[in-house]
Enzyme design. Structure first.
Site, PDB file in Angstrom:
ATOM      1  N   ILE A   1       0.849  -1.199   0.000  1.00 18.95           N
ATOM      2  CA  ILE A   1       0.000   0.000   0.000  1.00 18.95           C
ATOM      3  C   ILE A   1       0.879   1.242   0.000  1.00 18.95           C
ATOM      4  O   ILE A   1       1.754   1.404   0.870  1.00 18.95           O
ATOM      5  CB  ILE A   1      -0.927   0.021   1.239  1.00 18.95           C
ATOM      6  CG1 ILE A   1      -1.788  -1.239   1.294  1.00 18.95           C
ATOM      7  CG2 ILE A   1      -1.798   1.274   1.224  1.00 18.95           C
ATOM      8  CD1 ILE A   1      -2.662  -1.443   0.089  1.00 18.95           C
TER       9      ILE A   1
ATOM     10  N   ARG B   1      -3.055  -7.121  21.939  1.00 25.41           N
ATOM     11  CA  ARG B   1      -2.178  -7.088  23.104  1.00 25.41           C
ATOM     12  C   ARG B   1      -1.754  -5.637  23.293  1.00 25.41           C
ATOM     13  O   ARG B   1      -2.094  -4.773  22.487  1.00 25.41           O
ATOM     14  CB  ARG B   1      -0.948  -7.976  22.878  1.00 25.41           C
ATOM     15  CG  ARG B   1      -0.163  -7.633  21.614  1.00 25.41           C
ATOM     16  CD  ARG B   1       1.025  -8.550  21.436  1.00 25.41           C
ATOM     17  NE  ARG B   1       1.791  -8.214  20.241  1.00 25.41           N
ATOM     18  CZ  ARG B   1       1.937  -9.011  19.195  1.00 25.41           C
ATOM     19  NH1 ARG B   1       1.364 -10.204  19.182  1.00 25.41           N
ATOM     20  NH2 ARG B   1       2.663  -8.640  18.166  1.00 25.41           N
TER      21      ARG B   1
END
Length: 392
Positions: A215, A302
């Protein structure tokens, strides 16, 4: 001492509750995709200590007098909710002690069953592994926000890559944890491809791999959220990530003006994880391209490198915060004294200090992680000045 820590808007204890401990250290097991140097891995065990308010397993080199003096200079008492280790054996002992006491452990990275039983995980281990597996990105985004991608067996990878135009990205699809961009292989040309295939061959893995379109990015955000039944789903904030051309993490700054579509995309992904049973903090790497489209390239269910910075955002002076991690290239004494000078000046906030002089061997550099804060020009000037000072 002031009541700085009492003003934290969120702590890990509020999310995870009592009888839960935290460890952010990668397992001492071999991992082909997470090549963190041992002292760096040890230092990072204390990175979340100030936002924890719950027992954290940290290395002994992070709790010495120099660490305490830096905290005191910033106006804080050193937290008392920690348990120390000094090597692989004592680290394993802390885990076994928690298991024997009936405590749950929130692991930043998965550990093998020789350390603790899967039932000791605060988050169901199979779910935790699945949430952080790059191959399962489409499941947690429900097929949205994704670049063109394909999952292929390792034996077919070389042949499949011949069908892709440069640049593209290769990611491991196994259950080994990754962090900081390590394990992600960006290929701009055939030399990069050959290097990636060589690394994969050295890993001796039979796992699948993900190939993704590269990207062309206008902005790279780490957008973070927290959830527990008691607190509900909260948007913690976002940071702008600084990576090199090959995706390796080099720190970040707090993002105060995040496009609403980025926040909404991250919230949708977090809701998907929560619906599956996730509880806690999560951060998602979301890219915005030159057409304003949002792409999810990595999901980290996390704590993340900038989590402490985002939680502390409103408590730090100034409009600009920059995550700062470094190690001593000058003498450890000179390194520490310069850090202390910056902390006392009120422009550098300490998160963790790893004292190289704790060790009996000579030549172990001290390490530090913290947050520059203030006005942008001033922060960038002092950041550059520190880098010039801390040269070989």
């Amino acid at each position: 001492m002031n009541n700085f820590l009492s003003r934290r808007p969120l702590t890990m204890h509020q999310l995870y509750g009592d009888h839960v401990i935290f460890t952010s250290r990668p397992s001492f097991e071999k991992n082909p995709w997470l090549t963190t140097e041992e002292h760096q891995a040890n230092m990072l065990t204390a990175r979340e200590l100030l936002i924890a308010d719950m027992p954290v397993i940290i290395h002994e080199a992070t709790v010495g007098e120099k660490s305490r003096a830096l905290m005191q200079a910033a106006g804080m008492e050193f937290p008392s909710s920690y348990r120390t280790f000094k090597d692989a054996e004592s680290y394993a002992e802390r885990l076994r002690e928690a298991e024997a006491a009936g405590e749950k452990i929130f692991f930043q990275y998965t550990h093998g069953e020789e350390f603790v039983e899967p039932s000791t995980y605060y988050i169901d281990k199979e779910l935790f592994v699945a949430l952080n597996n790059k191959m399962k990105l489409a499941k947690w985004t429900k097929g949205k926000f994704l670049p063109k991608r394909k999952v292929v067996p390792v034996r077919q990878l070389s042949e499949e890559l011949q069908k892709w135009d440069y640049p593209y990205v290769i990611k491991p699809g196994d259950d080994h944890p990754t962090a900081g961009g390590y394990g992600v292989m960006i290929c701009y040309n055939s030399q990069d491809r050959d290097k990636a295939l060589s690394r994969i061959q050295e890993a001796e893995t039979d796992a699948d791999f993900v190939i993704e379109d590269y990207i062309r990015t206008e902005q790279n955000y780490c957008v973070q959220y927290a959830y527990s039944e008691a607190t509900g789903l909260q948007y913690i904030g976002a940071s702008i990530q600084n990576t090199n051309e090959y995706g390796k993490y080099h720190g970040n700054i707090t993002a105060h003006h995040v496009p609403e579509q980025v926040i909404a995309a991250g919230r949708e992904i977090m809701e998907n994880g929560v619906a599956a049973g996730y509880r806690g903090i999560a951060g998602f790497d979301l890219l915005v391209d030159d057409q304003g489209e949002v792409y999810a390239i990595d999901l980290n269910f996390r704590q993340n490198g900038s989590t402490s910075m985002l939680i502390m955002d409103e408590l730090l002076a100034g409009d600009y915060e920059k995550f700062f991690g470094t190690f001593a290239k000058v003498s450890n004494d000179a390194f520490y004294n310069r850090l202390m000078e910056e902390v006392r000046a009120g422009r550098l906030f300490p998160l963790a200090y790893y004292d190289g002089d704790y060790f009996t061997e000579e030549g172990i550099p001290s390490r530090f992680v913290g947050i520059w804060h203030g006005e942008k020009e001033d922060v960038e000037a002092h950041d550059q000045a520190f880098a010039q000072f801390n040269q070989d």
